[in-house]
Design an enzyme around this catalytic site. Structure first.
Site, PDB file in Angstrom:
ATOM      1  N   SER A  33      34.492  32.366  39.748  1.00  0.00           N
ATOM      2  CA  SER A  33      35.587  31.436  40.005  1.00  0.00           C
ATOM      3  C   SER A  33      35.865  31.228  41.481  1.00  0.00           C
ATOM      4  O   SER A  33      36.514  30.252  41.860  1.00  0.00           O
ATOM      5  CB  SER A  33      36.873  31.918  39.323  1.00  0.00           C
ATOM      6  OG  SER A  33      37.236  33.198  39.800  1.00  0.00           O
ATOM      7  N   ASP A 325      46.993  31.755  42.825  1.00  0.00           N
ATOM      8  CA  ASP A 325      47.411  32.398  41.582  1.00  0.00           C
ATOM      9  C   ASP A 325      47.156  33.896  41.720  1.00  0.00           C
ATOM     10  O   ASP A 325      46.827  34.369  42.813  1.00  0.00           O
ATOM     11  CB  ASP A 325      46.734  31.774  40.351  1.00  0.00           C
ATOM     12  CG  ASP A 325      45.213  31.951  40.325  1.00  0.00           C
ATOM     13  OD1 ASP A 325      44.691  32.818  41.061  1.00  0.00           O
ATOM     14  OD2 ASP A 325      44.541  31.227  39.563  1.00  0.00           O
ATOM     15  N   HIS A 328      43.307  34.309  42.911  1.00  0.00           N
ATOM     16  CA  HIS A 328      42.540  33.425  43.786  1.00  0.00           C
ATOM     17  C   HIS A 328      43.329  32.988  45.022  1.00  0.00           C
ATOM     18  O   HIS A 328      44.527  32.724  44.921  1.00  0.00           O
ATOM     19  CB  HIS A 328      42.110  32.170  43.017  1.00  0.00           C
ATOM     20  CG  HIS A 328      41.328  32.484  41.776  1.00  0.00           C
ATOM     21  ND1 HIS A 328      41.910  32.508  40.519  1.00  0.00           N
ATOM     22  CD2 HIS A 328      40.027  32.807  41.611  1.00  0.00           C
ATOM     23  CE1 HIS A 328      40.979  32.830  39.621  1.00  0.00           C
ATOM     24  NE2 HIS A 328      39.838  33.019  40.247  1.00  0.00           N
TER      25      HIS A 328
END
Length: 350
Positions: A33, A325, A328
Site C-alpha cells: 500500500s 490514516d 500511511h
C-alpha cells in the site's frame, strides 16, 4: 520563509534533471500500500481506498485507490525523473499500454514478500505482481517494438517497497509463521524472497533497481495505539522498530551481494527509516504539528473503510499531520521522504 519550505524548494531545484542528463525512460513499481496506485480497486478485498476522503488532495480531488490524501512516493519520483507526475495502476481500466510506457505500478495494498501475508486480506501476492509484469513486457513489445521495449526494460528504474505487512499483518498478528520461525529466522526468510525477486527481475532484463527498507513501524499510529492499550504509554513500539532496523540491515546485505553477483546490475537500498524517525521525533522541524495521531477520524486505528467521509472528525489540513490514516503517511510526508531518497540514493540514476 519557513526553513522547511526553503529545503523543499532546494530539493525541487536539485532534482529536476537537465535536458542532457541521464534519465530513466520509465518507473516500474512493485510492492504494497505504500506504492499501490489503485490495483486493489479491481480485486475482491476489503483493503481499498477508492472513496473519500482518500485522494482529496490528489489532482481533481479524486480517490484513486492510493492510501493517502494525495500522491505517494512513486509519483514524486516519476516527476523528479522528468516523467509523469503520477504512476498509474496496471489494473486500472482507465489506462492502457500507451499510458504504461513510461511508468506503471503492479503494487497491491496488504501484500508482502511472504505469500501467506497476501492471503490474510485476499490481495495480489508478490509473485503475481511479477506475472503481471511479464504480461506488461509482452504488451510493451507489441506496442513500441522489440528494440524500444528492450531499451525501456533495461533502462527503467524499478522500485520495490514492501515488508511491513509481513510483520504487522502476519507474523505478529497470526500464529502460523511465529510457530515456524523466530523473528530473526523470518527476517532471513523474507530477505531471501527479496533476493529471489530481484534475480527474477534481472533475468527479465531489469538492471536499475531500488529496494526499499522498512519504516520505523512501531511509530505508526495503529501500533502506538496498541501499545497504549497494553499499558505501555503513548510511545512508539521499540520492539517493532528494532525488528525494522535489523531487517533493513539484512536487506542492505542483499543489495551488496546482488551487486557483486549479477553483472551489469545496479541495485540500491532506499531506506526511509531514519528520515521518518526524525520527522516523528521532531515534527515541527519539518512543518508538522501532529505525529502521534493521524488526520483521519480519531487517527488511532482507522484505515481503508474505517477512514471515510461519513466521519466528521477527519482533520481539515492534512499538511499538519505526519500520518494520513493509522498506517500511511500524508502526501506531505511522502514528498519529504521521496526527496530525501532521491537526493541521497536515487540521484545516481539521474
Amino acid at each position: 520563509m519557513h526553513k522547511t519550505i526553503v529545503l523543499l524548494l532546494l530539493a525541487e531545484i536539485i532534482l529536476v534533471p537537465s535536458s542532457d542528463g541521464a534519465k530513466v525512460p520509465a518507473v516500474i513499481v512493485f510492492g504494497d500500500s505504500s506504492v499501490d496506485a489503485g490495483n486493489n480497486n479491481q480485486i475482491s478485498t476489503i483493503l481499498k481506498s477508492n472513496f473519500a476522503p482518500y485522494g482529496r488532495d490528489f489532482d481533481g480531488g479524486r480517490p484513486t485507490g492510493r492510501f493517502c490524501n494525495g500522491r505517494i512516493p512513486p509519483d514524486f519520483i516519476s516527476q523528479a525523473f522528468g516523467l509523469k507526475p503520477f504512476v498509474p495502476a496496471y489494473l486500472d481500466p482507465m489506462y492502457s499500454i500507451s499510458d504504461f510506457v513510461d511508468g506503471v505500478s503492479f503494487a497491491s495494498a496488504g501484500t508482502g514478500y511472504d505469500t501467506a501475508t497476501s492471503d490474510v486480506l485476499s490481495v495480489i501476492p508478490f509473485w503475481k505482481e511479477l506475472e503481471y509484469y511479464k504480461e506488461y513486457q509482452s504488451k510493451l513489445r507489441a506496442f513500441v517494438g522489440d528494440a524500444k521495449a528492450t531499451q525501456i526494460i533495461s533502462e527503467a528504474l524499478y522500485l520495490l517497497s514492501l515488508g511491513t505487512n509481513d510483520f504487522l499483518e502476519d507474523y505478529y498478528l497470526l500464529p502460523n509463521r511465529r510457530n515456524q520461525f523466530s523473528v530473526d529466522m523470518y527476517e532471513d526468510y523474507l530477505s531471501g524472497l527479496a533476493a529471489k525477486f530481484i534475480k527474477d527481475l534481472y533475468a527479465l532484463g531489469a538492471r536499475k533497481i531500488s529496494l526499499g527498507g522498512l519504516p520505523p513501524m512501531g511509530c505508526l499510529p495503529l501500533e502506538r495505539t496498541t501499545d497504549f492499550l497494553q499499558g505501555n504509554g503513548d510511545t512508539c513500539n521499540e520492539e517493532y522498530n528494532k525488528v525494522a532496523l535489523n531487517f533493513n540491515g539484512k536487506l542492505s546485505g542483499v543489495v551488496n551481494n546482488l551487486n557483486q553477483e549479477l553483472p551489469g546490475i545496479k541495485v540500491v537500498f532506499s531506506n526511509p527509516y531514519f528520515i521518518l524517525q526524525k520527522i516523528v521525533q521532531n515534527p515541527s522541524s519539518y512543518g508538522f504539528e501532529v505525529a502521534a495521531v493521524a488526520c483521519c477520524s480519531s487517527g488511532l486505528y482507522e484505515m481503508g473503510y474505517l477512514c471515510n467521509r461519513l466521519n466528521p472528525l477527519t482533520c481539515s489540513d492534512a499538511d499538519k499531520y505526519v500520518f494520513w490514516d493509522s498506517f500511511h503517511p500524508t502526501q506531505k510526508t511522502n514528498q519529504i521522504v521521496s526527496d530525501y531518497v532521491l537526493r541521497n540514493v536515487l540521484s545516481q540514476f539521474l
